[in-house]
Structures are given as C-alpha cells and as structure tokens.
Design an enzyme around this catalytic site. Structure first.
Site, short mmCIF file in Angstrom:
data_model
loop_
_atom_site.label_atom_id
_atom_site.label_comp_id
_atom_site.label_asym_id
_atom_site.label_seq_id
_atom_site.Cartn_x
_atom_site.Cartn_y
_atom_site.Cartn_z
N GLY A 15 -36.09 -14.43 10.44
CA GLY A 15 -36.96 -15.41 11.08
C GLY A 15 -36.13 -16.43 11.84
N ASP A 16 -36.82 -17.23 12.63
CA ASP A 16 -36.16 -18.34 13.34
C ASP A 16 -35.16 -17.89 14.40
OD1 ASP A 16 -37.58 -20.06 11.61
OD2 ASP A 16 -36.04 -19.71 10.09
N LYS A 19 -38.52 -16.03 18.49
CA LYS A 19 -39.67 -15.22 18.94
C LYS A 19 -40.60 -16.02 19.84
CE LYS A 19 -41.03 -14.34 14.74
NZ LYS A 19 -39.88 -14.74 13.93
N GLY A 45 -43.02 -20.89 11.80
CA GLY A 45 -42.94 -22.04 12.69
C GLY A 45 -42.35 -21.57 14.00
N HIS A 46 -43.14 -21.56 15.06
CA HIS A 46 -42.64 -21.10 16.35
C HIS A 46 -42.43 -22.30 17.27
CE1 HIS A 46 -44.33 -16.76 15.80
NE2 HIS A 46 -43.37 -17.06 14.97
N GLN A 179 -41.92 -14.35 10.72
CA GLN A 179 -40.77 -14.08 9.84
C GLN A 179 -39.81 -13.07 10.50
OE1 GLN A 179 -44.11 -14.04 8.03
NE2 GLN A 179 -43.69 -16.19 8.24
N THR A 253 -40.64 -26.43 7.22
CA THR A 253 -40.35 -27.22 6.02
C THR A 253 -39.22 -28.22 6.22
OG1 THR A 253 -38.79 -25.55 5.25
CG2 THR A 253 -41.07 -25.32 4.50
N LEU A 284 -26.10 -17.99 22.09
CA LEU A 284 -24.71 -17.74 22.44
C LEU A 284 -23.95 -19.06 22.63
CD1 LEU A 284 -23.04 -15.19 23.09
CD2 LEU A 284 -23.61 -15.50 25.49
P1 IMP Z 1 -43.09 -17.32 2.04
O1 IMP Z 1 -43.29 -16.46 3.24
O2 IMP Z 1 -43.50 -18.75 2.27
O3 IMP Z 1 -43.68 -16.73 0.80
O4 IMP Z 1 -41.51 -17.40 1.76
C1 IMP Z 1 -40.75 -16.25 1.41
C2 IMP Z 1 -39.37 -16.31 2.06
O5 IMP Z 1 -39.53 -16.18 3.46
C3 IMP Z 1 -38.63 -17.66 1.86
O6 IMP Z 1 -37.25 -17.36 1.78
C4 IMP Z 1 -38.96 -18.43 3.11
O7 IMP Z 1 -37.98 -19.40 3.41
C5 IMP Z 1 -38.95 -17.30 4.12
N1 IMP Z 1 -39.78 -17.58 5.31
C6 IMP Z 1 -41.12 -17.52 5.41
N2 IMP Z 1 -41.53 -17.81 6.65
C7 IMP Z 1 -40.42 -18.04 7.36
C8 IMP Z 1 -40.17 -18.35 8.74
O8 IMP Z 1 -41.08 -18.47 9.57
N3 IMP Z 1 -38.87 -18.52 9.09
C9 IMP Z 1 -37.87 -18.36 8.22
N4 IMP Z 1 -38.04 -18.06 6.92
C10 IMP Z 1 -39.30 -17.89 6.52
MG MG Z 2 -39.59 -20.06 12.60
#
Ligand code: IMP
Ligand code: MG
Length: 337
Positions: A15-16, A19, A45-46, A179, A253, A284
């Site tokens: 994730g992150d 996208k 979070g986009h 994700q 978060t 980069l």
């Molecule tokens: P959950 O999706 O909130 O249940 O979290 C499960 C795992 O996925 C944790 O390690 C979160 O930090 C990670 N996670 C969930 N959504 C995101 C995202 O949008 N970006 C990065 N990590 C994510």
């Molecule tokens: Mg994100």
C-alpha cells in the site's frame, strides 16, 4: 450487448505506493465511463493532488474529480459515517459529487461495533482500526449488513449487473485497488494482512467478466514501506532518512511507515500474479536525495554507485518479468506520473 473494457490499478507492495496519483492520471487522460473501488474499506488513504490542491480520500474513487461515475464496489466494505464525511470534504474542496458517487447495493457495511472491536483487538497485527476485518468476517459469516439495508445510503445504491450489462453504450472502467499485494488475504504475509482480495483478480469479483480485462497498472515505490505490527525495517540510519525525506506517514492513521529496500523477488511475484502490463515506480527523487541506491535480490542487499546504474538494473529485471520497456515509468513524488 455493450462492450466492457477494464483497466486495473494494483499496488504491488504494502500500500501507499501512489495508486491515487496513477488513478488521477488515468482518469484524466482516458475516456472512462466508470471508476470503481474494488476492495477494502475506509482503511485506505489515497492522496490526490487535483488542480494544485491536496485531497485525501478513503473510499470514494478518483473519478469523482472528473465527473466520472465513481462506484464503491461489491468487493468493498463501506463505512457510512466516513462516506458522508468524505462527500462533505469533497464538496468543501470545490468538487461536486452529486450524481457521480454510487455504492453497490450488495457491498457490506462497517458498523460502529466493527470499528470498536477493531480498535480494541486489531493491535496484534497493527490494523488501521477502521473496522475492516470484523466487517469482512461478518460478511463471510453471513451475519453482515449490506449497503441496501442502510436507509441513508438509498440515494447512492446501484445494482452492478444493471450498471455493467444493461447500459446503452460501451463501458470503460478504471478499477482502483486499495492496500497492496503484500497485504493480500491470500498472498500477503498472513496474519499481517488485510481482509480483502487486493490482486487484480479482486476487481473481477465486482461482477466483471475476465474477458473485459485490458491493462493492469502495477504501482510500486523504489523502496518498500509497510505499516503494521510485524518487524520490517532493518537497522541503519538510512531507513529513517528515507522515511523522513519521503514523508512516509500513513494517510489514514498518521503512523510512521517502516522502510526497507525494494525486494525484487516480491516484485516479480506481484508482477506475474497480477498480470501487470504497465508499471509505475514512484519516489525516485527520495532515493536521490537520500544519496543511496540499493535493492534486495536473492535475499542480499545489492548496492549501486549511482542512479543510472540502479535504474538500468531495475529496468532489465522488469523486462525479464515480462513488462515492455515502453510501459515502465519511473516517477517522482510530485510528478503526475
Ligand atoms: P486493516 O486493513 O485495517 O485490517 O489492517 C491490516 C494491515 O494492513 C495493517 O498492517 C495495516 O497497517 C495495513 N493497511 C491497511 N490499509 C492500508 C493502506 O491503505 N495502506 C497501507 N497499509 C494498510
Ligand atoms: Mg494509502
């Protein structure tokens, strides 16, 4: 019957990776009739820069910035409270979401109880506390609540079958995942995963036939980041430095993301399993400013003397995974692609 064309955006790491930026770029440059969020909930979070302004969306897809029908699909879990807050945020930012934002009537809903449970018990794997896991558990346990059961959502509900198969014209969909592949319920590092199908296959679970799939845009960074409870960041000041330079804090978060070099084997698996045809490698500029270039190959750190050597090594590798050179894009933090 209308012809359906589907392009998918999928994050290849944790994730992150940007996208939102790729979705914004593709929605701006292609004639899509729909933009679809295909998995996840408000845990995503986009971060999107639109006409010079920064927006952080959690559930509503990037099509809304261009007046394209934007759908939260049946593969998603929706937090109504957060959904209405997001609509208000868009409106306050000068984006008019009226008549453009839709929710699949069979999408499941995140309730207050799901969020409370996740905040209390999600710590062991470091969830975002958004109620995602409990909502999917209840979906599969067949005790869940669907969007069609929530009166406030009635004005936004659609039936995806009608939307895809009974329209008068051809349909062109951009599906954005949430994700990343490393957090996929099946292919991630269980139990340090999210509760949904992150892969490009997850897009098809929204009532779309496999034959509709055209391009798969994989998104990764030139280093890896992860947020959650498992150990991830190795010893070394360089990793904190990359995190600082890359502003690696969660959009949902605010947590500090853990950093490592890019694992080529993980990337290869992600490229192959998702059927990636186009690849965007972001940030980069961050490694350039950190002044160090490395990847992890076969479990070993491989250093490069300079940017050019790094880029040409990575390009050759991506080509060996089957990606055409003209479909590889190295991008910087503030570039549009
Ligand atoms: P959950 O999706 O909130 O249940 O979290 C499960 C795992 O996925 C944790 O390690 C979160 O930090 C990670 N996670 C969930 N959504 C995101 C995202 O949008 N970006 C990065 N990590 C994510
Ligand atoms: Mg994100």
């Amino acid at each position: 019957m209308p012809k359906i064309t589907l392009d998918v955006i999928v994050d290849l790491q944790y994730g992150d990776c940007g996208k939102g930026k790729v979705a914004h770029h593709l929605a701006r440059t292609n004639a899509y009739t729909h933009v679809l969020r295909y998995n996840g909930g408000a845990n995503a979070g986009h971060t999107i820069f639109h006409e010079g302004r920064k927006f952080v969306t959690h559930q509503i897809p990037a099509g809304v910035f261009f007046g394209i029908a934007s759908i939260i699909g049946s593969g998603c879990v929706l937090d109504p409270e957060q959904f209405f807050a997001e609509l208000a945020m868009l409106e306050a930012g000068g984006i008019d979401p009226k008549g453009k934002v839709f929710v699949a009537k069979n999408a499941h809903v995140i309730t207050q109880a799901h969020k409370e449970e996740d905040r209390q018990k999600g710590g062991a794997i470091g969830t975002t506390g958004c109620g995602n896991g409990p909502a999917y558990r209840d979906k599969y346990g067949r005790t869940g609540v669907r969007a069609q059961d929530v009166p406030d959502l009635a004005p936004y509900l659609i039936d995806l079958y009608d939307e895809w198969f009974t329209s008068s014209g051809d349909i062109s969909i951009l599906a954005e995942g949430a994700q990343g592949f490393g957090l996929d319920i099946d292919w991630g590092d269980y139990p340090f995963v999210t509760s949904s199908h992150v892969t490009s296959a997850g897009a098809l679970l929204n009532g779309l036939p496999p034959q509709s799939l055209r391009d798969v845009w994989g998104v990764a960074k030139v280093y890896e980041t992860y947020v959650g409870a498992k150990p991830f960041q190795p010893e070394g000041a360089i990793f904190d430095r990359i995190g600082d330079l890359g502003e690696e804090f969660g959009a949902t978060t605010g947590r500090r993301r853990k950093i490592n070099w890019m694992h080529l084997r993980t990337l290869e698996q992600a490229v192959r399993m998702n059927g990636v045809t186009h690849l965007v490698l972001n940030k980069l500029d961050v490694l350039r400013r950190a002044g160090q270039w490395a990847v992890i190959d076969d479990g070993k750190v491989v250093d490069f003397p300079a940017e050019q050597a790094f880029v040409s090594f990575v390009r050759d590798r991506l080509a060996s995974f089957g990606i055409k050179r003209e479909n590889m894009f190295f991008s910087e933090s503030k570039e549009m692609i």
